[in-house]
Design a protein around this motif. Structure first.
Motif, mmCIF file in Angstrom:
data_model
loop_
_atom_site.group_PDB
_atom_site.id
_atom_site.type_symbol
_atom_site.label_atom_id
_atom_site.label_comp_id
_atom_site.label_asym_id
_atom_site.label_seq_id
_atom_site.Cartn_x
_atom_site.Cartn_y
_atom_site.Cartn_z
ATOM 1 N N TYR B 25 0.838 -1.212 0.000
ATOM 2 C CA TYR B 25 0.000 0.000 0.000
ATOM 3 C C TYR B 25 0.868 1.255 0.000
ATOM 4 C CZ TYR B 25 -2.853 3.583 2.514
ATOM 5 O OH TYR B 25 -3.483 4.729 2.933
ATOM 6 N N LEU B 29 1.400 3.897 -3.220
ATOM 7 C CA LEU B 29 1.104 5.337 -3.105
ATOM 8 C C LEU B 29 2.283 6.195 -3.572
ATOM 9 C CD1 LEU B 29 -0.920 5.744 0.227
ATOM 10 C CD2 LEU B 29 -1.679 6.364 -2.072
ATOM 11 N N ILE B 34 0.784 5.750 -10.496
ATOM 12 C CA ILE B 34 -0.227 5.468 -9.469
ATOM 13 C C ILE B 34 -1.603 5.214 -10.093
ATOM 14 C CG2 ILE B 34 -0.767 7.916 -9.035
ATOM 15 C CD1 ILE B 34 -1.239 7.213 -6.084
ATOM 16 N N ASP B 35 -1.801 5.741 -11.305
ATOM 17 C CA ASP B 35 -3.094 5.608 -11.973
ATOM 18 C C ASP B 35 -3.560 4.149 -12.082
ATOM 19 O OD1 ASP B 35 -5.222 7.057 -13.327
ATOM 20 O OD2 ASP B 35 -4.616 5.931 -15.113
ATOM 21 N N ARG B 38 -4.749 1.972 -8.423
ATOM 22 C CA ARG B 38 -5.924 2.303 -7.592
ATOM 23 C C ARG B 38 -6.485 1.080 -6.859
ATOM 24 N NH1 ARG B 38 -8.484 7.213 -9.986
ATOM 25 N NH2 ARG B 38 -7.180 7.810 -11.732
ATOM 26 N N ARG B 42 -6.423 0.090 -2.783
ATOM 27 C CA ARG B 42 -7.652 -0.177 -2.041
ATOM 28 C C ARG B 42 -7.652 -1.579 -1.408
ATOM 29 N NH1 ARG B 42 -13.014 1.981 -2.240
ATOM 30 N NH2 ARG B 42 -12.589 3.264 -4.070
ATOM 31 N N THR C 59 -18.438 3.008 5.004
ATOM 32 C CA THR C 59 -18.210 4.422 4.674
ATOM 33 C C THR C 59 -17.123 4.592 3.611
ATOM 34 O OG1 THR C 59 -16.699 4.714 6.565
ATOM 35 C CG2 THR C 59 -18.993 5.329 6.903
ATOM 36 N N ARG C 60 -16.233 3.622 3.479
ATOM 37 C CA ARG C 60 -15.227 3.727 2.403
ATOM 38 C C ARG C 60 -15.629 2.896 1.180
ATOM 39 N NH1 ARG C 60 -12.239 0.448 6.366
ATOM 40 N NH2 ARG C 60 -12.054 -1.645 5.506
ATOM 41 N N HIS C 61 -16.888 2.475 1.123
ATOM 42 C CA HIS C 61 -17.397 1.647 0.022
ATOM 43 C C HIS C 61 -16.516 0.437 -0.237
ATOM 44 C CE1 HIS C 61 -19.562 5.490 -1.160
ATOM 45 N NE2 HIS C 61 -20.524 4.625 -0.930
ATOM 46 N N THR D 23 -15.156 8.657 3.156
ATOM 47 C CA THR D 23 -15.830 9.098 1.929
ATOM 48 C C THR D 23 -14.837 9.790 1.003
ATOM 49 O OG1 THR D 23 -17.910 9.378 3.126
ATOM 50 C CG2 THR D 23 -17.700 10.570 1.036
ATOM 51 N N TYR D 25 -11.513 9.469 1.040
ATOM 52 C CA TYR D 25 -10.547 8.436 0.601
ATOM 53 C C TYR D 25 -11.079 7.695 -0.626
ATOM 54 C CZ TYR D 25 -8.516 3.640 0.988
ATOM 55 O OH TYR D 25 -7.949 2.414 0.753
ATOM 56 N N ASP D 26 -12.316 7.236 -0.528
ATOM 57 C CA ASP D 26 -12.952 6.494 -1.618
ATOM 58 C C ASP D 26 -13.070 7.368 -2.870
ATOM 59 O OD1 ASP D 26 -14.625 4.429 -2.864
ATOM 60 O OD2 ASP D 26 -16.308 5.784 -2.473
ATOM 61 N N LEU D 29 -9.638 8.018 -4.554
ATOM 62 C CA LEU D 29 -9.168 6.845 -5.310
ATOM 63 C C LEU D 29 -9.836 6.740 -6.678
ATOM 64 C CD1 LEU D 29 -8.791 3.963 -2.687
ATOM 65 C CD2 LEU D 29 -7.004 4.902 -4.149
ATOM 66 N N LYS D 30 -10.948 7.466 -6.866
ATOM 67 C CA LYS D 30 -11.661 7.455 -8.152
ATOM 68 C C LYS D 30 -11.402 8.724 -8.969
ATOM 69 C CE LYS D 30 -15.497 4.687 -6.267
ATOM 70 N NZ LYS D 30 -16.716 4.830 -5.420
ATOM 71 N N GLU D 31 -10.671 9.691 -8.434
ATOM 72 C CA GLU D 31 -10.400 10.955 -9.135
ATOM 73 C C GLU D 31 -9.546 10.719 -10.394
ATOM 74 O OE1 GLU D 31 -11.185 14.166 -8.832
ATOM 75 O OE2 GLU D 31 -12.295 14.117 -6.944
ATOM 76 N N ASP D 32 -9.881 11.433 -11.487
ATOM 77 C CA ASP D 32 -9.044 11.368 -12.693
ATOM 78 C C ASP D 32 -7.612 11.724 -12.342
ATOM 79 O OD1 ASP D 32 -11.123 10.664 -14.275
ATOM 80 O OD2 ASP D 32 -11.539 12.691 -15.039
ATOM 81 N N ILE D 34 -5.550 11.412 -9.896
ATOM 82 C CA ILE D 34 -5.166 10.735 -8.649
ATOM 83 C C ILE D 34 -3.729 11.095 -8.241
ATOM 84 C CG2 ILE D 34 -4.438 8.592 -9.787
ATOM 85 C CD1 ILE D 34 -5.455 7.053 -7.335
ATOM 86 N N ARG D 38 -2.308 11.735 -3.681
ATOM 87 C CA ARG D 38 -1.571 10.730 -2.884
ATOM 88 C C ARG D 38 -1.621 11.027 -1.388
ATOM 89 N NH1 ARG D 38 2.650 8.330 -6.439
ATOM 90 N NH2 ARG D 38 2.366 9.281 -8.470
ATOM 91 N N ILE D 41 -5.185 10.741 0.076
ATOM 92 C CA ILE D 41 -5.583 9.332 0.273
ATOM 93 C C ILE D 41 -4.964 8.793 1.556
ATOM 94 C CG2 ILE D 41 -5.240 6.990 -0.654
ATOM 95 C CD1 ILE D 41 -5.394 8.322 -3.502
#
Lengths: 113, 113, 113, 113
Positions: B25, B29, B34-35, B38, B42, C59-61, D23, D25-26, D29-32, D34, D38, D41
Motif C-alpha cells: 500500500y 502510493l 499510481i493511476d 488504484r 484499495r 463508509t469507504r465503500h 468518503t 478516501y474512496d 481513489l476514483k479521481e481522474d 489521482i 496521494r 488518500i
C-alpha cells in the motif's frame, strides 16, 4: 541498529505484546477469581488494541508513527504495572512483554523526527 | 499439526500478510504510475485490516475465529489476484503472501467447529 | 428505501451498536456480580469491534461490505442472545440494539450483489 | 456542557469525521487526477482510523481517552490541512469536519485529568 531495524524491532515487539495481552485477557476472563482481574481485563484489551494499531501504522510508514508509539508506550507501561500485581503466569508473562514493548516504543519514538 | 499449532500458524501468516499488504500500500502510493494502482491500494488496505482483525481475534480465542478467518481468506484471495497483475516486486511479494495466508485461513476455518 | 439509504441506515445502526456494546462492556466490568458477566464482557467487545469494522468498511465503500455485514449480523445476534439473559438495564438495552443491528445488516447484505 | 456531554459530542464528531475521511478516501481513489491526491488518500485513512479508535475508546470509558483524543486532534489537524488544498467538494467537506473534530478533541482532552 539503523532506523529501519529499529522500526522492524518495534513492529515485532508490538505484535508480540498484542498476543501476550490478548492471551492474558482471555485467561483472566476464565479465572476463578475474576473479581480481582477487572482492571487487568480492561487494560489487556486497551493495550492489545493500541499495539495492533501501532504495528499496522509502522508497517504502512504512517507519518504519525512517532506519536502513535509514544501513546503505545504509555499504555504498555500502565498495562504492565497492572499485570505485575497478579501471580498468574499469563499476567507475569504479559507484564514482562509490556515493559519490553514500552521501552522499544520509546526508543523508536526518540529516533523519529 | 494439532489445533493449537494450526491456530498459531494462522496468526503468524495473518500478521505477515498484514505487513506485506501495508508495505505494498505504502509503495503503491509512491509509484510514478499510481493511476493503474488504484485497485491495489484499495485492496491492500482492506486485506491488511482484516488480517490484523483476524490475528487479534485468534490471539484472544474469539468464538468467531472460524467465521473471521473465512472472511479473511476471501479478502486475501481477492487482494492476491489484484497484486498478481502488477510487476513491481512489492506487488508480486504481496500476492504470494496473500495466497499463502488465504490457504492457511481456510485450513484453520475447516479445523474449527 | 434505495440502496444508498439502506447503506446509511446500516452504518448508523452499526455505530449505535458499537456504542451500546462498549457501554455494556464497561458497565459489566463494574458489576458486583462480575462472575456471571464473563460471556457478556467477551461478546460485547467482539460485537463492538466488528460493528466499528463494518461501519468503517461501508463508509469507504469497501468491495467486501456485503460479507462483512453478514459476519456482523452473526456476531450481533450472538451478543444479543447473551445480553438478553441479564437483567441489568445496560444488558437489556444492548440486546435490543444488537438484534436491530443484526436485522439491518442482513437486509443490507441481501441488497448487495 | 458537563463532562458527559462533552464526551458524547466528541464521540459524535469522531464518528462524523471517520465517515467524512473514508468518503474522501474512496472519492480520491476514483479521481481522474489521482496523482495529486496521494497525500490526501494517505491522510484520510490515517484520520479515519484514529477517529474510529478514539470513538470506540470513549464509548468504553477507556482510561486513556484523554491521550487518544490528543493524538486524534493532531492527526485530524494534519488531514484537514491536506484536504484544504484540494478543490473537490469531498476534500473541502472533509477539511471542515477534520478541523471541527480536532477542536472538539482538544476541548475533550483539556476536560479530562
Amino acid at each position: 541498529m539503523d532506523q529501519s531495524q529499529i522500526i522492524q524491532q518495534c513492529i515485532d515487539e508490538c505484535l508480540k505484546c498484542m498476543e501476550a495481552c490478548n492471551t492474558c485477557y482471555d485467561a483472566c476472563l476464565k479465572e476463578d477469581n475474576i473479581d480481582m482481574m477487572r482492571e487487568c481485563i480492561r487494560l489487556d484489551r486497551e493495550c492489545a488494541d493500541i499495539c495492533a494499531f501501532a504495528a499496522s501504522a509502522m508497517t504502512r510508514h504512517s507519518p504519525f508513527s512517532k506519536q502513535i508509539c509514544e501513546l503505545c508506550a504509555t499504555i504498555c507501561e500502565a498495562c504492565g504495572k497492572e499485570c505485575q500485581k497478579h501471580k498468574a503466569d499469563h499476567c507475569q508473562r504479559c507484564a514482562e512483554v509490556c515493559f519490553s514493548c514500552a521501552e522499544t516504543c520509546r526508543k523508536m519514538a526518540m529516533q523519529m523526527q
